[in-house]
Scaffold this motif. Structure first.
Motif, PDB file in Angstrom:
ATOM      1  N   UNK A 118       0.863  -1.176   0.000  1.00 16.53           N
ATOM      2  CA  UNK A 118       0.000   0.000   0.000  1.00 16.53           C
ATOM      3  C   UNK A 118       0.902   1.229   0.000  1.00 16.53           C
ATOM      4  N   UNK A 119       1.139   1.788  -1.179  1.00 20.06           N
ATOM      5  CA  UNK A 119       2.086   2.900  -1.299  1.00 20.06           C
ATOM      6  C   UNK A 119       1.649   4.102  -0.472  1.00 20.06           C
ATOM      7  N   UNK A 123       4.010   5.831   2.214  1.00 19.29           N
ATOM      8  CA  UNK A 123       4.334   7.244   2.047  1.00 19.29           C
ATOM      9  C   UNK A 123       3.934   8.034   3.289  1.00 19.29           C
ATOM     10  N   UNK A 124       2.786   7.726   3.837  1.00 18.83           N
ATOM     11  CA  UNK A 124       2.319   8.397   5.055  1.00 18.83           C
ATOM     12  C   UNK A 124       3.316   8.152   6.191  1.00 18.83           C
ATOM     13  N   UNK A 125       3.785   6.920   6.314  1.00 17.86           N
ATOM     14  CA  UNK A 125       4.763   6.567   7.341  1.00 17.86           C
ATOM     15  C   UNK A 125       6.041   7.390   7.170  1.00 17.86           C
ATOM     16  N   UNK A 136      10.324  11.757  -3.333  1.00 21.23           N
ATOM     17  CA  UNK A 136      10.405  12.618  -4.500  1.00 21.23           C
ATOM     18  C   UNK A 136       8.948  13.005  -4.733  1.00 21.23           C
ATOM     19  N   UNK A 137       8.474  13.071  -5.936  1.00 20.47           N
ATOM     20  CA  UNK A 137       7.052  13.344  -6.111  1.00 20.47           C
ATOM     21  C   UNK A 137       6.246  12.126  -5.679  1.00 20.47           C
ATOM     22  N   UNK A 138       6.898  10.994  -5.584  1.00 25.36           N
ATOM     23  CA  UNK A 138       6.306   9.791  -5.007  1.00 25.36           C
ATOM     24  C   UNK A 138       7.404   9.113  -4.181  1.00 25.36           C
ATOM     25  N   UNK A 139       7.061   8.064  -3.518  1.00 28.29           N
ATOM     26  CA  UNK A 139       7.998   7.355  -2.650  1.00 28.29           C
ATOM     27  C   UNK A 139       9.145   6.757  -3.453  1.00 28.29           C
ATOM     28  N   UNK A 140      10.386   6.941  -2.998  1.00 27.82           N
ATOM     29  CA  UNK A 140      11.550   6.303  -3.620  1.00 27.82           C
ATOM     30  C   UNK A 140      11.643   4.901  -3.013  1.00 27.82           C
ATOM     31  N   UNK A 141      10.775   4.006  -3.486  1.00 23.48           N
ATOM     32  CA  UNK A 141      10.624   2.688  -2.890  1.00 23.48           C
ATOM     33  C   UNK A 141      11.930   1.902  -2.866  1.00 23.48           C
ATOM     34  N   UNK A 142      12.670   1.904  -3.949  1.00 25.95           N
ATOM     35  CA  UNK A 142      13.902   1.101  -4.013  1.00 25.95           C
ATOM     36  C   UNK A 142      14.886   1.523  -2.921  1.00 25.95           C
ATOM     37  N   UNK A 143      15.033   2.832  -2.717  1.00 26.71           N
ATOM     38  CA  UNK A 143      15.952   3.321  -1.680  1.00 26.71           C
ATOM     39  C   UNK A 143      15.398   3.037  -0.283  1.00 26.71           C
ATOM     40  N   UNK A 144      14.104   3.317  -0.098  1.00 29.82           N
ATOM     41  CA  UNK A 144      13.493   3.101   1.214  1.00 29.82           C
ATOM     42  C   UNK A 144      13.524   1.624   1.589  1.00 29.82           C
ATOM     43  N   UNK A 145      13.266   0.752   0.617  1.00 33.20           N
ATOM     44  CA  UNK A 145      13.249  -0.695   0.846  1.00 33.20           C
ATOM     45  C   UNK A 145      14.590  -1.178   1.396  1.00 33.20           C
ATOM     46  N   UNK A 166       7.565   0.005  13.059  1.00 38.29           N
ATOM     47  CA  UNK A 166       6.903  -0.848  12.073  1.00 38.29           C
ATOM     48  C   UNK A 166       6.308   0.039  10.981  1.00 38.29           C
ATOM     49  N   UNK A 167       6.522  -0.354   9.734  1.00 39.68           N
ATOM     50  CA  UNK A 167       6.045   0.416   8.581  1.00 39.68           C
ATOM     51  C   UNK A 167       4.731  -0.177   8.093  1.00 39.68           C
ATOM     52  N   UNK A 168       3.643   0.615   8.182  1.00 33.04           N
ATOM     53  CA  UNK A 168       2.351   0.178   7.663  1.00 33.04           C
ATOM     54  C   UNK A 168       2.415   0.118   6.145  1.00 33.04           C
ATOM     55  N   UNK A 169       1.653  -0.782   5.555  1.00 30.87           N
ATOM     56  CA  UNK A 169       1.573  -0.863   4.101  1.00 30.87           C
ATOM     57  C   UNK A 169       2.652  -1.707   3.468  1.00 30.87           C
TER      58      UNK A 169
END
Length: 184
Positions: A118-119, A123-125, A136-145, A166-169
């Motif tokens: 759940x992006x 992102x909210x977290x 960025x304009x959206x979550x940098x998922x690869x870096x955050x992961x 704990x990260x929701x989503x």
């Protein structure tokens, strides 16, 4: 292309090379003549493009139909190969590659890893915890992961951020063995 445009092209095609090379626009009449030829050429070009597009579509449909049974048969054989490989792996955990003169069946373990389920929640977290480096304009998922750790909480595996929250989503994708088939 209309009949007038066809006539313009026929007239142009009948014009000799030497006459073409010496043609020059000198007045409004010769400018109009050149525009009629150009208009006819553009109409002919559009006609050719329309025919080519229709033929490409027919060829693409033919290709798809021809490949349909081939794809189904390939999937059938790959399924048989993978099922056999699963059986061999149960007997011998080191049988990661099965090799024949015609191809190889490979198995590799893919580690468990966080997966964005759940992006908006992730992102909210990130926003609520001031982790702006991952936005960025959206979550940098690869870096955050890469910053997440997998831990067990209440008998369930969860992802926690660098602060231990704990990260929701985020769901934890279980460790699995990935199979692939290579044909030589």
């Amino acid at each position: 292309m209309n009949p007038l445009q066809s006539e313009e092209l026929m007239e142009w095609e009948e014009t000799g090379m030497e006459e073409r090379q010496h043609f020059e626009i000198t007045n409004l009449e010769s400018l109009t003549w050149a525009f009629r030829k150009l208009s006819a050429l553009k109409a002919k070009e559009a006609e050719i493009e329309a025919i080519a597009k229709a033929e490409k579509q027919r060829i693409d449909e033919w290709e798809t139909a021809e490949k349909k049974t081939i794809t189904a048969n390939k999937e059938f054989f790959e399924g048989l190969i993978n099922a056999y490989h699963v059986k061999v792996l149960k007997e011998d955990k080191n049988a990661k590659t099965l090799s024949t003169p015609y191809g190889k069946a490979k198995a590799r373990k893919v580690k468990e890893q966080p997966e964005k389920a759940n992006e908006k929640a992730v992102l909210k977290h990130v926003v609520e915890n001031g982790m702006d480096a991952y936005i960025k304009s959206s979550l940098k998922w690869a870096d955050f992961k890469k910053s997440l750790r997998i831990v067990e909480a209440d008998g369930k595996k969860v992802a926690v951020d660098e602060n231990g929250v704990i990260v929701d989503g985020v769901e934890i994708k279980p460790e699995q063995i990935k199979f692939s088939v290579e044909v030589d």
